[in-house]
Design a protein around this motif. Structure first.
Motif, short mmCIF file in Angstrom:
data_model
loop_
_atom_site.label_atom_id
_atom_site.label_comp_id
_atom_site.label_asym_id
_atom_site.label_seq_id
_atom_site.Cartn_x
_atom_site.Cartn_y
_atom_site.Cartn_z
N TYR A 59 -2.41 -6.14 -4.01
CA TYR A 59 -2.05 -5.90 -2.61
C TYR A 59 -1.51 -4.49 -2.35
O TYR A 59 -1.25 -4.13 -1.20
N ARG B 276 0.73 3.97 1.46
CA ARG B 276 1.02 4.64 2.73
C ARG B 276 2.27 4.08 3.42
O ARG B 276 2.78 4.68 4.36
N PHE B 277 2.76 2.91 2.96
CA PHE B 277 3.98 2.36 3.56
C PHE B 277 5.22 2.63 2.72
O PHE B 277 6.31 2.20 3.08
N SER C 17 9.74 -6.59 4.58
CA SER C 17 9.44 -7.07 5.93
C SER C 17 8.97 -8.52 5.94
O SER C 17 8.42 -9.00 4.97
N PRO D 95 0.84 -1.20 0.00
CA PRO D 95 0.00 0.00 0.00
C PRO D 95 0.87 1.25 0.00
O PRO D 95 1.93 1.28 0.65
#
Lengths: 215, 258
Positions: B82, B43-44, B55, B41
């Motif tokens: 995703y 926002r990350f 991660s 996303p």
């Protein structure tokens, strides 16, 4: 719950383990991980949370759902005791053993056993910390419930013997349990059943352990 | 009760690892690298760019347990539902590493193996804690057989961008810092995927179905009607070029059009 930070974390874990999609849960947990790492300087880091969790009252702990217990106990299994002070390790071990009982039956009981095995890693002598669960159960649970309450402990240790490539510490813990089981025979029976189920030969790790108690 | 000794099942699993590693090498390895993509996303993106590391996913509902979930560059569209930001990197690969093909026989062997573990198997089969039990078993399986990568067919689909019969997704193992009996990993940033760079921006929006199996794409049907558009055959090479330019200090990214 007296500590708002711990309370909010517990709610957060539950929400994200149960809700939305795994992908969304994962990024949320990842975000929490970054927050925990960033909180190191303020003292509100992972170690703080783990200790606050064990410090909750029994009523508060019983109100928490299984995924929250699984998360905290698994973190204990990853982090280890975090201290070399034998008394401090013993107190933490005792509380984790209590969690095995307080949280009720579930997969988190295996996480409690894993956490106690992680505590064994720095231990050079004396019985495994996993025996704390045995001792606690035989001390406070009515005799008629011993077998069913202890079965998840023994099953978890047997699972770890066959699940992990490095099983020396688990076998030592199982041996310590079997020594306590000399009269009760809860553990030996389950060990024999497992040997039959996996088709272990006489030279297998659990078969050799059982043989030492049958002589 | 399992029908044959655990040692026999584990022997077959080890043999399957050898077969799988050969398939993986032929299909995905370029000399000593596996090029991979991950969509996240937007926002990350900022936090990704500060560390440029992928991660470890540690949420119980994931298909093959804890690890770094990526797609081979060979299937560049496959996981873009995703997230809109596509990042690319490479996994070092040598003949010593093991892959596991989680289709057909690989899946059957796993299903046979888990029956020996009464603790998690009981919770998997008889309680609502199946996700937690599944995660414990999948992690233990990959750790016991020292599996570096599981490759598996997509288990969430979109009719335009995902081909479940040919696409494969990967989970890369990283157990650094996890003791031998730890049931899982933390969602920490991993060093297993090297030199990660932001290379793509997805110009499509997806909506997850109630049962979380299917994603609807929202822009493509409006732009192109019901006909499925052929995928851009140049996308892989565009992404490679963007990656090389990023490594050389350029700022551009590939826009993946609906």
């Amino acid at each position: 719950m007296p500590d708002l930070y711990t309370s909010l974390t517990a709610r957060y874990i539950e929400e994200h383990f149960r809700g939305v999609s795994p992908a969304a849960s994962d990024v949320a947990l990842e975000w929490m991980e970054l927050q925990l790492a960033a909180s190191c300087e303020t003292g509100a880091d992972e170690r703080y949370l783990l200790e606050q969790y064990l410090g909750l009252t029994n009523d508060e702990l019983q109100a928490l759902p299984p995924p929250v217990h699984a998360w905290f106990l698994e973190r204990w299994a990853l982090a280890g005791p975090g201290t070399d002070d034998p008394e401090g390790v013993a107190q933490l071990g005792e509380r984790i053993a209590t969690m095995y009982l307080l949280a009720g039956p579930g997969i988190h009981q295996a996480a409690a056993v894993a956490a106690l095995l992680a505590f064994d890693q720095k231990r050079e002598q004396g019985p495994s910390h996993a025996t704390r669960i045995w001792d606690l159960v035989t001390r406070i649970v009515p005799v008629e419930a011993h077998a069913t309450t202890l079965a998840p402990l023994i099953e978890a240790l047997l699972d770890f013997v066959y699940l992990t490539a490095e099983n020396g510490a688990v076998l030592r813990a199982l041996g310590d349990i079997a020594r306590r089981d000399a009269h009760t025979r809860y553990a030996l029976e389950l060990m024999r059943e497992r040997i039959a189920m996996v088709g272990e030969e006489r030279e297998g790790p659990v078969a050799r352990l059982v043989a030492t108690f049958e002589q | 009760m399992p029908s044959r000794p655990q040692a026999a099942v584990e022997h077959d699993i080890q043999e399957w690892c050898i077969t799988s590693s050969g398939t993986f090498q032929k299909t995905y390895v370029e000399t000593d690298k596996v090029w991979v993509l991950k969509y996240m996303p937007a926002r990350f993106l900022k936090s990704f760019l500060s560390a440029k590391r992928m991660s470890i996913s540690a949420t119980p509902g994931f298909t093959w347990g804890d690890g770094i979930y990526v797609t081979p560059l060979l299937h560049p569209y496959s996981t873009m539902m995703y997230g809109r930001a596509g990042v690319m990197g490479w996994l070092p690969w040598t003949s010593r590493q093991q892959a596991y093909d989680a289709t057909g026989r690989g899946l059957d062997l796993y299903l046979e193996w888990i029956q020996y573990f009464r603790g998690p198997y009981k919770y998997l089969a008889t309680t609502l804690h199946a996700n937690l039990a599944n995660r414990a078993l999948r992690n233990a399986f990959r750790r016991k057989f020292k599996i570096d990568v599981v490759f598996f067919p997509p288990d969430q689909v979109n009719q335009a961008y995902v081909n479940p019969s040919t696409d494969r997704w990967l989970v890369v193992s990283d157990w650094s810092g996890a003791g031998p009996q730890a049931p899982g990993q933390r969602p920490v940033q991993s060093d297993r995927i090297k030199e990660c760079e932001w290379v793509a921006m997805v110009e499509e929006e997806f909506e997850e179905s109630v049962w979380k199996v299917h994603y609807s794409d929202l822009f493509r049907p409006v732009l192109h009607g019901t006909t499925l558009m052929p995928q851009n055959p140049m996308l892989q090479s565009d992404l490679r070029n963007a990656y090389s330019q990023k490594r050389a200090g350029s700022q551009g990214v590939v826009r993946i059009e609906a």
